[in-house]
Write a protein that holds these residues in place. Structure first.
Motif, mmCIF file in Angstrom:
data_model
loop_
_atom_site.group_PDB
_atom_site.id
_atom_site.type_symbol
_atom_site.label_atom_id
_atom_site.label_comp_id
_atom_site.label_asym_id
_atom_site.label_seq_id
_atom_site.Cartn_x
_atom_site.Cartn_y
_atom_site.Cartn_z
ATOM 1 N N GLU A 21 0.738 -1.307 0.227
ATOM 2 C CA GLU A 21 -0.215 -0.108 -0.105
ATOM 3 C C GLU A 21 0.842 1.327 0.278
ATOM 4 O O GLU A 21 -0.331 2.463 -0.586
ATOM 5 C CB GLU A 21 -0.793 0.254 1.204
ATOM 6 C CG GLU A 21 -1.833 -0.920 1.185
ATOM 7 C CD GLU A 21 -1.298 -2.377 1.533
ATOM 8 O OE1 GLU A 21 -0.752 -2.543 1.908
ATOM 9 O OE2 GLU A 21 -2.820 -2.897 0.672
ATOM 10 N N ASP A 43 -3.509 -1.651 -9.135
ATOM 11 C CA ASP A 43 -2.922 -2.496 -7.720
ATOM 12 C C ASP A 43 -3.956 -4.173 -7.171
ATOM 13 O O ASP A 43 -4.862 -4.485 -7.502
ATOM 14 C CB ASP A 43 -3.993 -1.617 -6.194
ATOM 15 C CG ASP A 43 -3.573 -2.658 -5.080
ATOM 16 O OD1 ASP A 43 -2.814 -3.382 -4.725
ATOM 17 O OD2 ASP A 43 -3.841 -2.110 -3.693
ATOM 18 N N TYR A 44 -2.513 -4.902 -7.468
ATOM 19 C CA TYR A 44 -3.274 -6.447 -7.323
ATOM 20 C C TYR A 44 -1.600 -6.835 -6.471
ATOM 21 O O TYR A 44 -1.802 -8.433 -6.812
ATOM 22 C CB TYR A 44 -1.839 -6.915 -8.905
ATOM 23 C CG TYR A 44 -3.355 -6.620 -10.245
ATOM 24 C CD1 TYR A 44 -4.422 -6.722 -10.030
ATOM 25 C CD2 TYR A 44 -2.657 -5.684 -10.857
ATOM 26 C CE1 TYR A 44 -5.403 -6.258 -11.133
ATOM 27 C CE2 TYR A 44 -3.184 -5.582 -12.211
ATOM 28 C CZ TYR A 44 -4.483 -5.686 -12.061
ATOM 29 O OH TYR A 44 -5.710 -5.237 -12.929
ATOM 30 N N ALA A 45 -1.591 -6.553 -5.564
ATOM 31 C CA ALA A 45 -0.990 -6.863 -4.084
ATOM 32 C C ALA A 45 -1.994 -7.623 -3.611
ATOM 33 O O ALA A 45 -1.464 -8.750 -2.988
ATOM 34 C CB ALA A 45 -1.312 -6.117 -3.309
ATOM 35 N N HIS A 46 -3.318 -8.443 -4.604
ATOM 36 C CA HIS A 46 -3.694 -9.541 -3.900
ATOM 37 C C HIS A 46 -3.708 -10.491 -4.429
ATOM 38 O O HIS A 46 -4.059 -11.753 -3.874
ATOM 39 C CB HIS A 46 -5.631 -9.167 -3.775
ATOM 40 C CG HIS A 46 -6.095 -8.826 -5.202
ATOM 41 N ND1 HIS A 46 -5.791 -7.447 -5.323
ATOM 42 C CD2 HIS A 46 -6.606 -9.440 -5.359
ATOM 43 C CE1 HIS A 46 -5.723 -7.335 -6.892
ATOM 44 N NE2 HIS A 46 -6.227 -8.520 -7.145
ATOM 45 N N VAL A 47 -3.089 -10.600 -4.718
ATOM 46 C CA VAL A 47 -2.491 -11.928 -5.784
ATOM 47 C C VAL A 47 -1.191 -12.326 -5.149
ATOM 48 O O VAL A 47 -0.255 -11.306 -5.450
ATOM 49 C CB VAL A 47 -3.446 -11.868 -7.800
ATOM 50 C CG1 VAL A 47 -4.508 -11.964 -8.141
ATOM 51 C CG2 VAL A 47 -2.163 -10.661 -8.373
ATOM 52 N N GLU A 48 -0.812 -13.936 -5.865
ATOM 53 C CA GLU A 48 0.121 -14.125 -4.984
ATOM 54 C C GLU A 48 1.092 -13.990 -6.225
ATOM 55 O O GLU A 48 0.988 -14.349 -7.275
ATOM 56 C CB GLU A 48 -0.009 -15.222 -4.204
ATOM 57 C CG GLU A 48 1.438 -16.172 -3.734
ATOM 58 C CD GLU A 48 0.963 -17.322 -3.172
ATOM 59 O OE1 GLU A 48 -0.201 -17.275 -2.511
ATOM 60 O OE2 GLU A 48 1.701 -17.987 -2.823
ATOM 61 N N ALA A 49 2.464 -13.780 -5.786
ATOM 62 C CA ALA A 49 3.370 -13.716 -6.631
ATOM 63 C C ALA A 49 2.585 -13.131 -8.474
ATOM 64 O O ALA A 49 2.814 -13.494 -9.228
ATOM 65 C CB ALA A 49 3.845 -15.007 -6.921
ATOM 66 N N GLY A 50 2.202 -12.245 -8.009
ATOM 67 C CA GLY A 50 1.592 -10.891 -9.939
ATOM 68 C C GLY A 50 2.776 -10.069 -9.374
ATOM 69 O O GLY A 50 3.506 -9.457 -9.187
ATOM 70 N N PRO A 51 1.935 -9.463 -10.712
ATOM 71 C CA PRO A 51 2.554 -8.508 -10.992
ATOM 72 C C PRO A 51 2.503 -6.663 -10.073
ATOM 73 O O PRO A 51 3.102 -5.399 -9.781
ATOM 74 C CB PRO A 51 1.843 -7.403 -12.011
ATOM 75 C CG PRO A 51 0.099 -8.158 -12.487
ATOM 76 C CD PRO A 51 0.659 -9.388 -11.028
#
Lengths: 202, 766
Positions: A21, A43-51
């Protein structure tokens, strides 16, 4: 081979030093200071090992990227570059490092984010012109060596393909011996090529 | 362009010729638009019908939290639609009929998301896949690479038949009447590009369900919904459908009405065609807010609508496609990769039991199960999608489907493989449990990327997921099975109406500040194919929505009567009491006291509505005549390309075809169903436009029409076309097409001046 869509990633020294964040806030501040250059934040912090967290622009996206479960700054050049491959690689490396420096110096992050400058990942985001193959590696090896040499000066370095999976994008890891920081790499790039020892992995 | 041609060459043998040709045409349309030779409205609807959608800020400006910034977009004044700047990132919607995917397609989707989007494939609430931040110049290449694996984006957006959805358990469900998959496929193929589905005033959505009681198909919220049913006719069991029409969510939700309690299977496609014709002919075209078929049915009444449809059905020329597919319907089978084996005694990895409890469905075929892959907010990374393709190859082959709850299911998993499957999913970050529970919040894109978004639906969904995940183990069973769905605005893409607890974004002005709020909807019903719509309770500040969820669910746990459903509970305590329960949560502290209320979830900017744009959900109302005129322009452009390449024969033939197409466009304004046969087009054009002098220039008289007939004669002569003669014919073709445009505009102006007359003509010939 005319290299385009060059991506470069520098990894953070200490993953988790700040929350994803914090980069949303930081990138928003960059947008406010940029006057229309940046279009949006994703914001794609919710997916694991993502962008991770992306700052979208026309010329290049900048992201705090967690692909492969390794946080780092990914500079994704989208628009075509002029010059020979060596020049293009240098320009992208420099642009990536300038963004790294900006992050390191961001007051909102209180100096908590530092990049491991002894390692860079170069990735070509174009499966048509640069399929992930040994042939591509051979074709680009000299250019990559020149770029690595410009980056690390006289230090030893190795080049290694990140994966041999033909489905993945062509990507090469440049690993240098010794410790480096972002400022030193930028200085090296500004100096031009040196004459250090170098070897490339086959 | 060069790269696009390379992919075109590379994939030539892997694309269906029709699809390849369509994409070539779209690429030419892009070129024409760039040259200013294609009207922006026509181009907008054209690209929408190719799945190329707008995205937030594509009007070229964005509020940065302090001021509105003009975005630096190099394309200058070039637009891809009204108020839509060319270089602004856009969205590409990819149709996945009935949600069916195979590993090769998943790999292609993963690759494309990396190269042209943001490395995320987003599963939508209608089983589509969406990419965001896509440049329009990349879309032909994207389409070719999708076409090479059998996927089309055609008619994913725009005023057409959208993705045909179906229950993701079809064929393996324990309660279904029969497998609706082959019917969904047939319906999707039949309606795609069908001439009778090209002139709608709004979009048209179709869904199939194998049973009535479960939610998977959501048929009652669709424009056309078919529920599998059998009936004994003349002593034989026959397949058919309980057939519904006129459902829809949006700002004003309508529950679909029963059209036919048993529609025999052989009547499915002709009836869909007849409905399309009635909707195209009588559906509202001007007032976009009332143009869905639900409004037409509400206006006419279901009885009159049924009468008109059946009357239309009786007039239809038989089409072999209506029945051709039926001969193979009963042979439709999916084949498992592994033999059936039960889950007995094997070692279970940590976390497996919780995952198994929520993410595994036992198929009606013994020894097999459906495993749901939970996707947070419907998002899956390129790496995960590629990894999932590998997992599918290892465990199930190609029996994969997306779901309306924004997840992916793997069907035909041998039960004994479930622990290994779970472990493999976990290794790529997809081992999350809680599929189909209160934690598995559904959300539309909202203000993240949608032009119409008011509040951050994804931001809220992310927050709720996070908070509910933490306490998922301690959640009461009655609460755990509730559904939460969030929309960024009243248009309901997040399907908030059919959730137990639904929210949609709104704005409230408080002391001169805009404050993001969500309207709270309680008691919607996901079961029974979206059996009931929720009740609006009141607006609550966005930042207090998590407390709403907590309070409502706590009270339900404490006060529910034995086995009382959430819907019944909400109905019993009533709106007044529910509203009172949430009253204190509606308060907004002053900006100086707590500024966080004036920012949305996940967005550090001060909240504003400045960024809302003109939505493209409604598409542009572009008539078939306009599309045909645009096609004639494109064809003439191709003629010019042939001419430049020295192929004079092809150049003049193509230019002539372009003229005929322009003539056909005009004829379509009077005779919608005019044939493509050249002789018929020329006869009708002469009769309706030349003899009547409608196609008549104030100064040039009938000269331009003569160009058409003269061109035909020139082609018939076959005397070896010379360069200057060919050039002249091309120039005359351009003049003819320009004149056709003028004539169309003149006729349109007359229709506007006399709408009743225009409409009557349309109805009479439609």
């Amino acid at each position: 081979m005319d290299l385009q869509k060059i991506n470069v990633k520098f990894f953070v020294e200490e993953p988790g030093a700040v929350s994803p964040e914090a980069f949303v806030l930081l990138f928003n501040a960059w947008i406010q200071a940029a006057d229309g250059e940046y279009y949006d934040i994703a914001d794609y912090a919710h997916v694991e090992a993502g962008p991770g967290i992306l700052l979208i622009a026309h010329e290049a996206n900048v992201a705090m990227d967690n692909t492969g479960n390794r946080w780092g700054l990914l500079y994704n050049r989208k628009q075509p570059l002029q010059g020979n491959n060596g020049e293009k690689l240098r320009r992208v490396l420099k642009a990536a490092l300038e963004n790294c420096r900006r992050i390191e110096e961001a007051s909102s992050l209180e100096g908590k984010v530092r990049f491991r400058a002894d390692e860079a990942l170069v990735l070509i985001n174009d499966r048509l012109s640069a399929p992930n193959s040994e042939a591509t590696f051979k074709a680009l090896k000299a250019d990559l060596e020149t770029a690595a040499h410009a980056l690390y000066g006289n230090a030893d370095f190795v080049l290694e393909r990140e994966s041999e999976d033909p489905r993945k994008r062509f990507s090469v890891r440049i690993k240098a011996a010794g410790r480096f920081n972002v400022a030193a790499l930028l200085a090296n790039l500004d100096k031009g090529t040196g004459n250090g020892n170098r070897r490339a992995a086959s | 362009m060069a790269q696009s041609l390379d992919w075109k060459e590379k994939l030539k043998s892997r694309m269906a010729p029709d699809l390849a040709r369509e994409i070539d045409i779209f690429e030419t349309q892009i070129e024409l638009r760039k040259q200013g030779k294609l009207d922006e409205r026509v181009f907008a609807e054209t690209r929408l019908r190719r799945g190329v959608y707008g995205q937030r800020y594509d009007n070229g400006q964005r509020h940065d939290g302090q001021k509105v910034q003009k975005l630096k977009l190099p394309s200058g004044g070039l637009t891809k639609g009204p108020e839509t700047v060319w270089d602004a990132p856009g969205m590409l919607r990819i149709k996945i009929p009935f949600g069916g995917l195979n590993p090769e397609q998943m790999e292609a989707l993963a690759d494309l998301s990396e190269e042209y989007s943001d490395a995320i494939s987003h599963v939508t609430t209608r089983q589509d896949i969406q990419y965001h931040f896509v440049h329009i110049d990349d879309t032909p290449t994207l389409m070719r690479r999708l076409a090479a694996v059998g996927i089309t984006t055609r008619e994913a957006c725009g005023n057409v038949v959208r993705n045909v959805t179906a229950c993701p358990l079809a064929g393996v469900c324990r309660d279904e009447t029969f497998d609706v998959t082959p019917y969904a496929i047939a319906c999707s193929n039949f309606l795609l590009g069908h001439p009778d589905t090209q002139d709608f005033g709004r979009k048209f959505k179709v869904a199939f369900s194998g049973c009535k009681q479960h939610p998977c198909g959501l048929t009652t919220m669709h424009d056309m919904g078919a529920i599998a049913k059998t009936a004994v006719v003349d002593g034989q069991e026959r397949r058919g459908f309980e057939f519904y029409v006129g459902g829809g969510l949006g700002a004003v939700p309508y529950k679909a009405q029963l059209f036919e309690s048993f529609l025999p299977e052989e009547e499915l496609l002709p009836l869909a065609q007849a409905i399309s014709r009635v909707f195209a002919r009588l559906g509202e075209k001007r007032n976009r807010a009332r143009a869905r078929v639900k409004f037409l049915i509400a206006n006419l009444g279901i009885e009159e609508f049924r009468r008109l449809v059946l009357e239309e059905r009786a007039k239809l020329e038989p089409d072999p496609r209506w029945r051709d597919y039926l001969s193979t319907v009963r042979q439709y089978r999916e084949t498992p990769l592994k033999p059936a084996a039960s889950l007995n005694g094997g070692e279970r990895p940590r976390g497996f039991d919780a995952w198994h409890a929520t993410n595994v469905y036992r198929q009606r075929q013994p020894g097999y199960a459906v495993a749901t892959v939970t996707l947070p907010l419907g998002d899956i990374t390129a790496g995960q999608l590629r990894g999932l393709a590998d997992i599918a190859r290892r465990f199930v082959k190609d029996t994969i489907r997306t779901t309306v709850e924004q997840n992916i299911v793997l069907r035909w998993v041998s039960e004994a493989d479930l622990p290994a499957l779970y472990e493999a999913l976990r290794q790529i970050g997809l081992g999350e449990a809680n599929a189909g529970t209160i934690v598995d919040v559904t959300a539309c894109p909202g203000t993240d990327t949608c032009k119409l978004g008011i509040a951050s639906s994804r931001g809220l969904a992310k927050e709720l997921r996070s908070r509910l995940s933490e306490k998922s183990f301690e959640l009461d069973a009655a609460v755990k099975d509730l559904r939460i769905k969030v929309s960024g605005c009243f248009n309901s893409c997040g399907q908030h109406h059919i959730a137990d607890i639904g929210f949609y974004g709104i704005n409230r002005n408080i002391n001169g500040y805009a404050v993001p709020h969500f309207q709270v909807m309680l008691g919607g019903k996901f079961n029974d194919n979206a059996g009931a719509y929720g009740l609006a309770i009141g607006a609550v500040p966005s930042k207090r929505i998590p407390e709403v969820v907590l309070r409502v669910t706590d009270r339900y746990i404490k006060e529910r009567k034995k086995s009382e459903s959430f819907q019944d509970f909400v109905g019993r305590i009533g709106k007044k009491e529910t509203k009172a329960m949430l009253e204190d949560l509606t308060q907004v502290p002053a900006h100086a006291v707590d500024a966080s209320f004036y920012r949305d979830w996940g967005d550090p900017r001060e909240f504003t509505l400045t960024d809302m744009g003109v939505g493209e959900c409604a598409g542009e109302v572009v008539s078939q005549a306009q599309f045909t005129l645009a096609a004639s322009e494109r064809e003439l452009f191709e003629a010019q390309v042939y001419f430049d390449a020295g192929d004079l024969r092809k150049a003049v033939m193509t230019a002539y075809a372009a003229m005929v197409q322009a003539a056909q466009a005009l004829v379509k304004t009077q005779l919608y169903d005019v044939s493509n046969d050249e002789a018929i087009v020329l006869t009708e054009f002469r009769k309706r436009f030349c003899d009547t002098e409608l196609f008549y220039d104030k100064y040039a008289g009938g000269k331009f029409a003569d160009y058409l007939f003269k061109a035909k004669e020139t082609l018939q002569q076959q005397n070896g076309m010379k360069q200057d003669g060919a050039l002249r014919l091309l120039q005359e073709a351009q003049l003819f097409i320009d004149a056709a445009h003028s004539c169309y505009n003149k006729l349109s102006a007359l229709r506007v001046a006399s709408p009743a007359g225009g409409q009557a003509a349309n109805q009479g010939e439609g």
